[in-house]
Design a protein around this motif. Structure first.
Motif, PDB file in Angstrom:
ATOM      1  N   GLN A 150     121.885  -1.145  83.626  1.00  0.00           N
ATOM      2  CA  GLN A 150     121.443  -2.527  83.761  1.00  0.00           C
ATOM      3  C   GLN A 150     119.925  -2.560  83.947  1.00  0.00           C
ATOM      4  O   GLN A 150     119.311  -1.576  84.364  1.00  0.00           O
ATOM      5  CB  GLN A 150     122.139  -3.187  84.944  1.00  0.00           C
ATOM      6  CG  GLN A 150     121.734  -2.622  86.299  1.00  0.00           C
ATOM      7  CD  GLN A 150     122.504  -3.249  87.438  1.00  0.00           C
ATOM      8  OE1 GLN A 150     123.704  -3.424  87.366  1.00  0.00           O
ATOM      9  NE2 GLN A 150     121.792  -3.590  88.500  1.00  0.00           N
ATOM     10  N   ASP A 151     119.324  -3.677  83.624  1.00  0.00           N
ATOM     11  CA  ASP A 151     117.889  -3.921  83.810  1.00  0.00           C
ATOM     12  C   ASP A 151     117.003  -3.132  82.856  1.00  0.00           C
ATOM     13  O   ASP A 151     115.776  -3.263  82.920  1.00  0.00           O
ATOM     14  CB  ASP A 151     117.433  -3.631  85.260  1.00  0.00           C
ATOM     15  CG  ASP A 151     118.228  -4.419  86.288  1.00  0.00           C
ATOM     16  OD1 ASP A 151     118.476  -5.611  86.049  1.00  0.00           O
ATOM     17  OD2 ASP A 151     118.605  -3.836  87.318  1.00  0.00           O
ATOM     18  N   LYS A 208     106.348  -7.402  85.645  1.00  0.00           N
ATOM     19  CA  LYS A 208     107.261  -7.069  86.737  1.00  0.00           C
ATOM     20  C   LYS A 208     106.539  -7.015  88.074  1.00  0.00           C
ATOM     21  O   LYS A 208     107.051  -7.468  89.112  1.00  0.00           O
ATOM     22  CB  LYS A 208     107.922  -5.712  86.451  1.00  0.00           C
ATOM     23  CG  LYS A 208     108.938  -5.271  87.485  1.00  0.00           C
ATOM     24  CD  LYS A 208     110.185  -6.119  87.439  1.00  0.00           C
ATOM     25  CE  LYS A 208     111.241  -5.620  88.409  1.00  0.00           C
ATOM     26  NZ  LYS A 208     112.468  -6.429  88.367  1.00  0.00           N
TER      27      LYS A 208
END
Length: 335
Positions: free
Chosen positions: A288-289, A315
């Motif tokens: 994920q991510d 980010k």
């Protein structure tokens, strides 16, 4: 930083995709120290086959978890997690950003999401029994046995990867819990990272990746991979050692011990490396991510880097002007 969690960058991708060169540029731009996320670069004396970057080519960027074990010593994913988390704390303490770079998916993911490994003790008798079962009925029988008790682990392991299949069965036998659950992979649960995580994956067109794999293997052979493996064997390291199961080492050991010709060993190494790259990609696709970036070797390297810089800057809430300054001065950090 826009997040109160400590920052962490991770760069993953299949072997030969170009992680090393890209990581050096990222490290300079963001004031990073690199942590190797490769399960075999921890071993001293295993340099050519693990594509270990020589000290003189690290461009002054500190690297961690390289050459920290002798090849006869065991080193597990749990060992990596412990050592990596210690390195991350030290790097944060210096006001710099830790940056994991590597292709061992379990190792990288265990740190990014704080997997908690359960102590399993080990059961040599059980391992021997499973080895005997595989020799009698074939590795597929062992894999079916794992699928019955831990389907999540079985889905990630090839039937011929008997060492890891047996290990997963041993964990299930000694703890009563599937290995997949012990890695924090509860079905349907989204894992929460303890870090402000920028997770990036490099990929490229499959045919071109395979060409690069062939080129890398040819270069390793020309650099003396067979001689490196011969030296390890002559120093007393058995070909059955865990470290000697690494790509390049098991194939060259077969040649040196007379179980294959040099040409057969080279062809097997190229084939096994292609298969390994496919397994890496399969693992990374489930992370994920992860933000994928095309590392097309025909494209301009500056475009690849600017794409990655923008992802990380977004980010961490940094300006691209900040990045340009760090590239010039080479003294980045996040204080």
């Amino acid at each position: 930083m826009t997040n109160n969690k400590p920052p962490l960058i991770a760069l993953v991708g299949p072997t030969a995709v170009g992680k090393t060169a890209t990581s050096l540029a990222i490290a300079r731009a963001f004031g990073c120290e690199i942590i190797s996320g490769d399960s075999m670069q921890v071993y001293r004396g295993m340099d050519i086959g693990t594509a270990k970057l020589p000290l003189a080519q690290r461009e002054g960027v500190p690297h961690h978890l390289i050459d920290i074990r002798d090849p006869a010593e065991p080193f597990s994913a749990a060992d990596f997690q412990t050592a990596c988390e210690e390195a991350i704390r030290d790097i944060h303490g210096r006001g710099r950003i830790p940056f994991i770079v590597g292709g061992t998916g379990l190792y990288v993911e265990s740190v990014c999401y704080g997997f908690r490994f359960q102590p399993s003790g080990g059961d040599p008798a059980f391992r021997e029994a499973m080895q005997a079962l595989a020799e009698r009925d074939g590795p597929e029988a062992l894999h079916r046995k794992l699928a019955a008790v831990d389907p999540a682990s079985a889905a990630k392991l090839h039937p011929n990867d008997m060492r890891r299949v047996i290990r997963a069965l041993e964990i299930r036998e000694t703890t009563g819990l599937p290995a997949s659950e012990q890695l924090g992979e509860a079905r349907g649960d989204r894992k929460e990272s303890p870090y402000n995580l920028a997770l990036i994956g490099l990929h490229m067109e499959r045919a071109r990746l395979y060409e690069r794999i062939e080129e890398r293997v040819d270069a390793m052979l020309a650099q003396g991979l067979a001689e490196e493996v011969r030296g390890l064997l002559e120093a007393g390291l058995p070909s059955s050692a865990v470290s000697m199961q690494a790509l390049g080492y098991k194939e060259m050991a077969a040649y040196i011990e007379g179980r294959a010709t040099y040409a057969e060993a080279a062809d097997t190494l190229k084939r096994d490396t292609r298969r390994f790259a496919k397994r890496q990609l399969s693992w990374f696709r489930h992370m994920q991510d992860l933000i994928w970036v095309d590392a097309d070797p025909e494209a301009k390297n500056s475009e690849l880097l600017q794409t990655i810089y923008a992802i990380i800057a977004g980010k961490f809430g940094l300006s691209l002007e900040y990045i340009r300054t760090q590239e010039i001065n080479g003294d980045g950090g996040y204080r």
